[in-house]
Design a protein around this motif. Structure first.
Motif, mmCIF file in Angstrom:
data_model
loop_
_atom_site.group_PDB
_atom_site.id
_atom_site.type_symbol
_atom_site.label_atom_id
_atom_site.label_comp_id
_atom_site.label_asym_id
_atom_site.label_seq_id
_atom_site.Cartn_x
_atom_site.Cartn_y
_atom_site.Cartn_z
ATOM 1 N N UNK A 66 0.853 -1.269 0.048
ATOM 2 C CA UNK A 66 0.054 0.059 0.219
ATOM 3 C C UNK A 66 0.798 1.141 -0.168
ATOM 4 N N UNK A 67 1.801 1.076 0.361
ATOM 5 C CA UNK A 67 3.078 2.187 0.568
ATOM 6 C C UNK A 67 4.069 2.322 -0.553
ATOM 7 N N UNK A 68 4.194 1.424 -1.375
ATOM 8 C CA UNK A 68 5.185 1.809 -2.598
ATOM 9 C C UNK A 68 4.418 1.670 -3.890
ATOM 10 N N UNK A 69 4.744 2.531 -4.824
ATOM 11 C CA UNK A 69 4.193 2.690 -6.001
ATOM 12 C C UNK A 69 4.117 1.097 -6.905
ATOM 13 N N UNK A 70 3.083 1.316 -7.691
ATOM 14 C CA UNK A 70 3.063 0.064 -8.486
ATOM 15 C C UNK A 70 4.054 0.095 -9.586
ATOM 16 N N UNK A 71 4.273 1.305 -10.091
ATOM 17 C CA UNK A 71 5.314 1.583 -11.143
ATOM 18 C C UNK A 71 6.722 0.992 -10.873
ATOM 19 N N UNK A 72 6.970 1.320 -9.469
ATOM 20 C CA UNK A 72 8.366 0.746 -9.097
ATOM 21 C C UNK A 72 8.301 -0.676 -9.065
ATOM 22 N N UNK A 73 7.247 -1.226 -8.438
ATOM 23 C CA UNK A 73 7.389 -3.024 -8.387
ATOM 24 C C UNK A 73 7.249 -3.394 -9.723
ATOM 25 N N UNK A 75 9.194 -2.106 -12.270
ATOM 26 C CA UNK A 75 10.586 -2.139 -12.645
ATOM 27 C C UNK A 75 11.214 -3.122 -11.673
ATOM 28 N N UNK A 76 11.266 -3.143 -10.495
ATOM 29 C CA UNK A 76 11.807 -4.266 -9.933
ATOM 30 C C UNK A 76 11.753 -5.649 -9.986
ATOM 31 N N UNK A 77 10.531 -6.173 -10.373
ATOM 32 C CA UNK A 77 10.376 -7.493 -10.877
ATOM 33 C C UNK A 77 11.039 -7.699 -12.314
ATOM 34 N N UNK A 78 10.485 -6.743 -13.352
ATOM 35 C CA UNK A 78 10.882 -7.327 -14.692
ATOM 36 C C UNK A 78 12.204 -6.860 -14.970
ATOM 37 N N UNK A 79 12.699 -5.951 -14.478
ATOM 38 C CA UNK A 79 14.348 -5.659 -14.895
ATOM 39 C C UNK A 79 15.133 -5.986 -13.574
ATOM 40 N N UNK A 168 -0.657 0.598 -16.120
ATOM 41 C CA UNK A 168 0.799 0.677 -15.787
ATOM 42 C C UNK A 168 1.685 0.013 -16.292
ATOM 43 N N UNK A 169 1.260 -1.466 -16.938
ATOM 44 C CA UNK A 169 2.059 -2.259 -17.576
ATOM 45 C C UNK A 169 2.739 -1.688 -18.986
ATOM 46 N N UNK A 170 2.303 -0.617 -19.231
ATOM 47 C CA UNK A 170 3.046 -0.199 -20.159
ATOM 48 C C UNK A 170 4.344 0.431 -20.111
ATOM 49 N N UNK A 171 4.766 0.482 -18.805
ATOM 50 C CA UNK A 171 6.059 0.866 -18.451
ATOM 51 C C UNK A 171 7.062 0.122 -18.881
ATOM 52 N N UNK A 172 6.593 -1.261 -18.948
ATOM 53 C CA UNK A 172 7.593 -2.297 -19.612
ATOM 54 C C UNK A 172 7.208 -2.787 -20.788
ATOM 55 N N UNK A 173 6.478 -1.951 -21.556
ATOM 56 C CA UNK A 173 6.374 -2.178 -23.030
ATOM 57 C C UNK A 173 5.360 -3.302 -23.368
#
Length: 226
Positions: A66-73, A75-79, A168-173
């Motif tokens: 709840x306290x971390x941005x979904x976009x950051x998550x 990036x962490x998982x995919x990259x 938000x999945x658009x951030x990882x193309x």
């Protein structure tokens, strides 16, 4: 240019690409919702139990997501996972989206489940346990069926939010609706039709669910007012 007939003709000529993105968004939504519900029910249930370690585990899960941005998550998982695993773990775009969106909304659904369980008098749980029911059986047969009516409206709201957050999945193309919209509009310098069309497709997906949620909420109010 964007408001001209030719710009809309170009959009409809390539509508198949947008529809494929819409189907991919729908597939992500179904997978992520399944994971979110499983996690939400599990962590929501153990967060109301007597075991302090399990309650603490549920609290850590909820507070982290709840306290971390979904976009950051994303990036962490995919990259991040490929880097730390020396590229032995290479999650696909689809499963990255399902995992990240599912975990994120699982935390919110866990809070919905917890509040629903706590709305049921504690004495019912104690009575069931005294009659030989296990905690899992008590939740399954006695508490959750009663709490379901209470938690359904906020749960439906979470479903709508989950669908919208798949963008938000658009951030990882990812080849979801939002990524297709951004790519096509940038390539063709044709933004209004693309984003207006995307908004309409998201609306067609979310509006029936949100409307049903409002009807359920009104039905609950009438039932409890009698």
């Amino acid at each position: 240019m964007s408001f001209s007939i030719s710009s809309w003709q170009a959009y409809f000529a390539d509508f198949g690409k947008f529809f494929q993105g819409f189907l991919f968004t729908l597939a992500i939504s179904i997978g992520a919702l399944t994971l979110a519900l499983l996690l939400g029910i599990f962590f929501g249930a153990i967060s109301t139990g007597k075991h302090k370690v399990l309650r603490g585990l549920a609290r850590v899960f909820v507070e982290f997501y709840q306290n971390t941005p979904l976009l950051v998550q994303f990036v962490i998982v995919f990259y991040g996972l490929p880097l730390v695993s020396n590229y032995t773990i290479m999650p696909s775009i689809y499963w990255t989206a399902v995992l990240c969106v599912g975990l994120y909304h699982g935390a919110y659904i866990a809070e919905v489940i917890r509040s629903g369980i706590q709305s049921i008098p504690r004495g019912q749980t104690e009575a069931a346990l005294s009659q030989g029911f296990t905690y899992v059986e008590t939740m399954r047969y006695i508490i959750l069926p009663q709490a379901f009516r209470i938690i359904l409206p906020p749960l439906i709201n979470q479903v709508v939010n989950l669908i919208k957050n798949t963008s938000t999945v658009a951030i990882i193309s990812g080849m979801d609706l939002m990524f297709v919209t951004k790519s096509w509009s940038a390539l063709n310098s044709n933004y209004i039709p693309a984003f207006a069309g995307a908004a309409l497709l998201y609306f067609l997906l979310c509006f029936p669910i949100a409307s049903w949620g409002r009807k359920v909420e009104e039905a609950n109010k009438q039932a409890y007012s009698i």
